[in-house]
Each structure stands twice: as structure tokens, then as C-alpha cells.
Design a protein around this motif. Sequence first.
Motif, PDB file in Angstrom:
ATOM      1  N   TYR A 328       0.805  -1.220   0.000  1.00 18.57           N
ATOM      2  CA  TYR A 328       0.000   0.000   0.000  1.00 18.57           C
ATOM      3  C   TYR A 328       0.835   1.267   0.000  1.00 18.57           C
ATOM      4  CZ  TYR A 328      -3.912  -3.110   0.415  1.00 18.57           C
ATOM      5  OH  TYR A 328      -4.825  -4.096   0.151  1.00 18.57           O
ATOM      6  N   ASP A 329       2.166   1.110   0.125  1.00 17.87           N
ATOM      7  CA  ASP A 329       3.095   2.221  -0.055  1.00 17.87           C
ATOM      8  C   ASP A 329       3.670   2.262  -1.467  1.00 17.87           C
ATOM      9  OD1 ASP A 329       3.220   3.918   2.036  1.00 17.87           O
ATOM     10  OD2 ASP A 329       4.841   2.890   3.094  1.00 17.87           O
ATOM     11  N   CYS A 330       3.363   1.240  -2.260  1.00 19.38           N
ATOM     12  CA  CYS A 330       3.986   1.082  -3.574  1.00 19.38           C
ATOM     13  C   CYS A 330       3.472   2.126  -4.566  1.00 19.38           C
ATOM     14  CB  CYS A 330       3.688  -0.324  -4.101  1.00 19.38           C
ATOM     15  SG  CYS A 330       4.318  -0.633  -5.753  1.00 19.38           S
ATOM     16  N   PRO A 331       4.366   2.778  -5.328  1.00 15.73           N
ATOM     17  CA  PRO A 331       3.928   3.756  -6.333  1.00 15.73           C
ATOM     18  C   PRO A 331       2.967   3.175  -7.362  1.00 15.73           C
ATOM     19  CG  PRO A 331       6.292   3.913  -5.966  1.00 15.73           C
ATOM     20  CD  PRO A 331       5.831   2.689  -5.237  1.00 15.73           C
ATOM     21  N   GLN A 332       3.091   1.866  -7.668  1.00 13.59           N
ATOM     22  CA  GLN A 332       2.168   1.257  -8.627  1.00 13.59           C
ATOM     23  C   GLN A 332       0.747   1.251  -8.084  1.00 13.59           C
ATOM     24  OE1 GLN A 332       2.751   0.476 -11.670  1.00 13.59           O
ATOM     25  NE2 GLN A 332       0.803  -0.499 -12.175  1.00 13.59           N
ATOM     26  N   THR A 333       0.596   0.950  -6.795  1.00 12.31           N
ATOM     27  CA  THR A 333      -0.729   0.970  -6.177  1.00 12.31           C
ATOM     28  C   THR A 333      -1.331   2.373  -6.257  1.00 12.31           C
ATOM     29  OG1 THR A 333      -0.024  -0.780  -4.659  1.00 12.31           O
ATOM     30  CG2 THR A 333      -2.016   0.430  -4.071  1.00 12.31           C
ATOM     31  N   ALA A 334      -0.506   3.375  -5.971  1.00 11.55           N
ATOM     32  CA  ALA A 334      -0.975   4.767  -6.033  1.00 11.55           C
ATOM     33  C   ALA A 334      -1.334   5.171  -7.452  1.00 11.55           C
ATOM     34  CB  ALA A 334       0.093   5.698  -5.462  1.00 11.55           C
ATOM     35  N   ALA A 335      -0.521   4.760  -8.420  1.00 11.84           N
ATOM     36  CA  ALA A 335      -0.775   5.133  -9.812  1.00 11.84           C
ATOM     37  C   ALA A 335      -2.093   4.582 -10.321  1.00 11.84           C
ATOM     38  CB  ALA A 335       0.374   4.644 -10.690  1.00 11.84           C
ATOM     39  N   LEU A 336      -2.481   3.414  -9.819  1.00 13.99           N
ATOM     40  CA  LEU A 336      -3.729   2.783 -10.246  1.00 13.99           C
ATOM     41  C   LEU A 336      -4.948   3.319  -9.496  1.00 13.99           C
ATOM     42  CD1 LEU A 336      -2.463  -0.905 -10.517  1.00 13.99           C
ATOM     43  CD2 LEU A 336      -3.075   0.615 -12.416  1.00 13.99           C
ATOM     44  N   VAL A 342     -13.139   7.595   1.872  1.00 13.03           N
ATOM     45  CA  VAL A 342     -14.535   8.000   1.936  1.00 13.03           C
ATOM     46  C   VAL A 342     -14.843   8.347   3.385  1.00 13.03           C
ATOM     47  CG1 VAL A 342     -15.385   5.652   2.312  1.00 13.03           C
ATOM     48  CG2 VAL A 342     -16.857   7.322   1.201  1.00 13.03           C
ATOM     49  N   ASP A 343     -15.779   9.259   3.594  1.00 18.06           N
ATOM     50  CA  ASP A 343     -16.109   9.682   4.949  1.00 18.06           C
ATOM     51  C   ASP A 343     -17.081   8.704   5.601  1.00 18.06           C
ATOM     52  OD1 ASP A 343     -14.531  11.966   5.056  1.00 18.06           O
ATOM     53  OD2 ASP A 343     -16.065  13.205   4.088  1.00 18.06           O
ATOM     54  N   HIS A 344     -16.725   8.257   6.803  1.00 17.15           N
ATOM     55  CA  HIS A 344     -17.569   7.376   7.612  1.00 17.15           C
ATOM     56  C   HIS A 344     -18.151   8.204   8.755  1.00 17.15           C
ATOM     57  CE1 HIS A 344     -18.587   4.273  10.578  1.00 17.15           C
ATOM     58  NE2 HIS A 344     -18.609   3.401   9.577  1.00 17.15           N
ATOM     59  N   PRO A 345     -19.442   8.014   9.080  1.00 23.86           N
ATOM     60  CA  PRO A 345     -20.070   8.880  10.095  1.00 23.86           C
ATOM     61  C   PRO A 345     -19.425   8.803  11.464  1.00 23.86           C
ATOM     62  CG  PRO A 345     -21.504   7.028   9.512  1.00 23.86           C
ATOM     63  CD  PRO A 345     -20.403   7.068   8.508  1.00 23.86           C
ATOM     64  N   ASP A 346     -18.783   7.697  11.818  1.00 23.09           N
ATOM     65  CA  ASP A 346     -18.156   7.561  13.135  1.00 23.09           C
ATOM     66  C   ASP A 346     -16.638   7.600  13.077  1.00 23.09           C
ATOM     67  OD1 ASP A 346     -20.529   7.155  14.777  1.00 23.09           O
ATOM     68  OD2 ASP A 346     -20.744   5.273  13.697  1.00 23.09           O
ATOM     69  N   VAL A 347     -16.075   7.165  11.976  1.00 20.10           N
ATOM     70  CA  VAL A 347     -14.624   7.022  11.873  1.00 20.10           C
ATOM     71  C   VAL A 347     -13.965   8.242  11.252  1.00 20.10           C
ATOM     72  CG1 VAL A 347     -12.782   5.618  10.839  1.00 20.10           C
ATOM     73  CG2 VAL A 347     -14.832   4.521  11.745  1.00 20.10           C
ATOM     74  N   GLY A 348     -14.695   8.938  10.376  1.00 18.12           N
ATOM     75  CA  GLY A 348     -14.076   9.982   9.571  1.00 18.12           C
ATOM     76  C   GLY A 348     -13.538   9.384   8.293  1.00 18.12           C
ATOM     77  N   PRO A 349     -12.394   9.873   7.778  1.00 16.70           N
ATOM     78  CA  PRO A 349     -11.839   9.321   6.538  1.00 16.70           C
ATOM     79  C   PRO A 349     -11.527   7.834   6.687  1.00 16.70           C
ATOM     80  CG  PRO A 349     -10.784  11.406   7.088  1.00 16.70           C
ATOM     81  CD  PRO A 349     -11.601  11.013   8.280  1.00 16.70           C
ATOM     82  N   LEU A 350     -12.056   7.048   5.750  1.00 19.73           N
ATOM     83  CA  LEU A 350     -11.910   5.592   5.793  1.00 19.73           C
ATOM     84  C   LEU A 350     -11.322   5.129   4.475  1.00 19.73           C
ATOM     85  CD1 LEU A 350     -12.691   2.981   7.478  1.00 19.73           C
ATOM     86  CD2 LEU A 350     -14.744   2.907   6.028  1.00 19.73           C
ATOM     87  N   GLN A 351     -10.231   4.368   4.527  1.00 20.89           N
ATOM     88  CA  GLN A 351      -9.611   3.853   3.313  1.00 20.89           C
ATOM     89  C   GLN A 351     -10.299   2.573   2.863  1.00 20.89           C
ATOM     90  OE1 GLN A 351      -5.493   3.924   4.958  1.00 20.89           O
ATOM     91  NE2 GLN A 351      -4.975   4.934   3.034  1.00 20.89           N
ATOM     92  N   GLN A 352     -10.441   2.434   1.549  1.00 26.91           N
ATOM     93  CA  GLN A 352     -11.041   1.246   0.951  1.00 26.91           C
ATOM     94  C   GLN A 352     -10.267   0.875  -0.309  1.00 26.91           C
ATOM     95  OE1 GLN A 352     -14.873  -0.137   1.583  1.00 26.91           O
ATOM     96  NE2 GLN A 352     -13.609   0.041   3.421  1.00 26.91           N
ATOM     97  N   VAL A 353     -10.146  -0.448  -0.543  1.00 28.18           N
ATOM     98  CA  VAL A 353      -9.563  -0.929  -1.795  1.00 28.18           C
ATOM     99  C   VAL A 353     -10.645  -0.876  -2.858  1.00 28.18           C
ATOM    100  CG1 VAL A 353      -8.464  -2.848  -2.977  1.00 28.18           C
ATOM    101  CG2 VAL A 353      -7.916  -2.385  -0.580  1.00 28.18           C
ATOM    102  N   ALA A 354     -10.396  -0.139  -3.920  1.00 31.65           N
ATOM    103  CA  ALA A 354     -11.416   0.150  -4.923  1.00 31.65           C
ATOM    104  C   ALA A 354     -11.679  -1.040  -5.845  1.00 31.65           C
ATOM    105  CB  ALA A 354     -10.997   1.363  -5.752  1.00 31.65           C
ATOM    106  N   PHE A 355     -12.712  -0.902  -6.682  1.00 30.56           N
ATOM    107  CA  PHE A 355     -13.076  -1.938  -7.650  1.00 30.56           C
ATOM    108  C   PHE A 355     -11.961  -2.072  -8.685  1.00 30.56           C
ATOM    109  CE2 PHE A 355     -15.585  -3.751 -11.182  1.00 30.56           C
ATOM    110  CZ  PHE A 355     -16.211  -4.784 -10.500  1.00 30.56           C
ATOM    111  N   PRO A 356     -11.527  -3.322  -9.023  1.00 31.10           N
ATOM    112  CA  PRO A 356     -10.324  -3.504  -9.823  1.00 31.10           C
ATOM    113  C   PRO A 356     -10.520  -3.506 -11.338  1.00 31.10           C
ATOM    114  CG  PRO A 356     -11.062  -5.629  -9.054  1.00 31.10           C
ATOM    115  CD  PRO A 356     -12.013  -4.614  -8.473  1.00 31.10           C
TER     116      PRO A 356
END
Length: 407
Positions: A328-336, A342-356
Motif C-alpha cells: 500500500y506504499d507502492c507507487p504502482q498501487t498509487a498510480a492505479l 470515503v467519509d464514515h459517520p463515526d470514523v471519519g476518513p476511511l480507506q477502501q480498496v477500490a473496484f479492480p
Amino acid sequence: MPEQTPAAPLKGMKVIDLSKILAGPYVTMSLADLGADVVKVEHPDGGDPTRTWGPPFNGPDATYYLAANRNKRSVTLDLKSEAGQEAVHRMLSDADVMVENFRPGSSLARIFDYEELSARYPRLVLLHISAFGDTGPLRDEPGYDMVAQASAGLMSLTGEPDGPPVKAGYAMGDLGAALFGLIGVTSALVERERTGHGQYVTTSLYESQLALHINWATGYFATGERPSRLGSGHPSLVPYQAYPAADGHFVIAVGNDALFRRLATALGHPQWADDDRFATNRARVTHRNALNAKLEAVLVDEPVAHWVELLKPLGVPVAAIRTLDEVYDCPQTAALDMVQKVDHPDVGPLQQVAFPVTFRGTRPPVRTAPPTLGQHSRAVLAELGYGQADIDRLLSRPAAPNSPQGA
């Protein structure tokens, strides 16, 4: 240039999700990622069991639940009550797809029988996911991913030759069924465009694992021999596995004889490519242990980075074995753009692995966070035509125990 619109090929589709755990929810999350409006129906008493499958937790829910339920709306209903069933039928009146994983023969399987639903809603596509399929001596057996991996052979193929059977790191039983279920649903929707009629689509954890045996199955059919575990090795290619270096392991994946000659030359042993035991892939598979012993004796002397830097420019497929923090630190992951927030009502910013999958270069966006339990109950029930008094009655009634529904 015109502004690029978000990728949403299933926009306008309505999906009712009566499933839980992973296989069904992963199907409906994928449909939601593709633009469908997905309403997740959960029992008032705790909802989807994966909400408690932790630690780890992030906010009120376990991260396991957060992995398979974004882009949906959550409504709490007791499906065994007449009022809950009536609400679901209102949802189904204009729905395109329903997904469930009720245990075969259960009361909910009888209540939401496809033949009866189809008579009322002829355009409905219903996906049923089970552990072992709709027929056969195991059809009534409950099952989780681990059971599928064991009973369908995956664990017999996974692990070191002299070690115990090992389950795959991913939930391959659940996820395999989810992917085949997704193919079934989208295919049924295409067929509906031709015929105007919906379809009853089924798959199971067991069937999906058999389909994914691929070359293991055809090898067994050809030889009648029970295959054995090979660790990270490949049954039909050598060298094609993880090898030890001075500071860890890395993989070499040689798919033909020319690549093997390049590898042998780079390692300072070009004579290996002319050795009758190693000159062809067939010979290398036969003499797997002898060749691997020679490779390991050389590779263990230098660190992973040395071998990657040496072999990659020569076109020999090679890679370090990354951990998730490195992935998840890899530049290839970021490039894709594979990780979105996305904002979660209790957590705030929430990371998700997107549709491939991308559409014209655009990836379907993560629009909304996995919903909290019943987050959208009032809004969805109001859309169904319920007045405030009826909504209060539906949401305040005593909750019955959450009985098992699915595989």
C-alpha cells in the motif's frame, strides 16, 4: 475535452441484499461499486455477523464488515415477521436483483422461494449462494470458507510438502463464489434484456473451488495420481517458486527454456541449461529437487535486492515478496488509484480498496462508506411509502434472536 463522467455501468439497477458474511455481501458490494442502488437488509439484533468479527475494529464495526459493504444502504428488518416480509416485498416490486445465502431448507429459504417470487416479480434476478450447491448429499450442510477450502481440496494443495495442510491467506471459498455469482447475475441481466424474464442463479463455495482447480484438476484426470503439496512451487513449471536469499525470500518465475538459460547464465552457471536434467521444462519438473538444491545454494549468498536488480533487466520474471505495508506504499498501487478514501459517520476518513476494473480508463468510485447498522432505515422505508407511524412501529418492535441464514 468534455468532463469524464464517473464509471457506473449499472446505474439505475436496484439490488436487495438479504445475504450476510462475505460471499453474498461481496457480490452486492461489487454491484454497488458498478453503480447499482443496493439496500442491505439486516436483522435488528446485531445485523451482519461480520460486524463483530474482530479485532481489529474501526469505529463500531469490525474491519471485516468494512471490507465488503461500502456503497450500500442499511435497513433493519426482522425477515421472519410478517411486517418485515411485507417491507421486503415492497422493495422487490421494482428491484432488479435479490441476493441471499439462506441455508437450504430453512424457513427463510421457504419464505423467499424463487418460484413464488418469480410469479410476482417476473423480471427479478435472484442469486442464491450456498456452501455445497442446490443438489447432492451435502446440499443441506452449512459451511464457512474454511470448510470449503478443506472439503473442496484447496487445503490439500496448500502448504509445504512435509508440513500440515494450510488454508489460503484469502477467503478463496467465499470470494470464488462471489466472483462466479457476480458473473451469473450480470449474465442474467443481459439475458433479461433479450427475453424480458428474470432468472434463478445459483453457485456455491464448493462449486467455485472445483472450477478454480484448473490445471490441478486436468492433471489429476490425466494421471489419476493424487497431487501433493509443493509449498510455493508450481506443479508444471520449474523454477517457479519462492527461493531463500541472504535476507529473506523472493520469487523466480521461469516459464520457458530460453528464460532458464538466461537465469543460469546470470547466476554464473550457464552449463545448467545444457544439462539433460535441466535443459527442458519437462526435465526440470522431473528433477525439481536437484535443480532447486543448486539454485538455493547460489541464491542464499546475496540479499533479495541484489537478485532482483540482477535478473529483472535480463527479462527474468522476479519479484520481492512484499508485505501489505509495502504493497500500500507502492507507487504502482498509487498510480492505479486502487486505494480511495470515503467519509464514515463515526470514523471519519476511511480507506477502501477500490473496484479492480476501469471503464474507458475511469475506475468506479468509492461513493459511500459501509453503513452503520440501520443507518438508512427511515429513509428507505419512507421511499417505500411508509408513514412515520408505520416506520416507528417497524423499527421499534422487539427484535427476535438472530437465527443463522446462510453459508
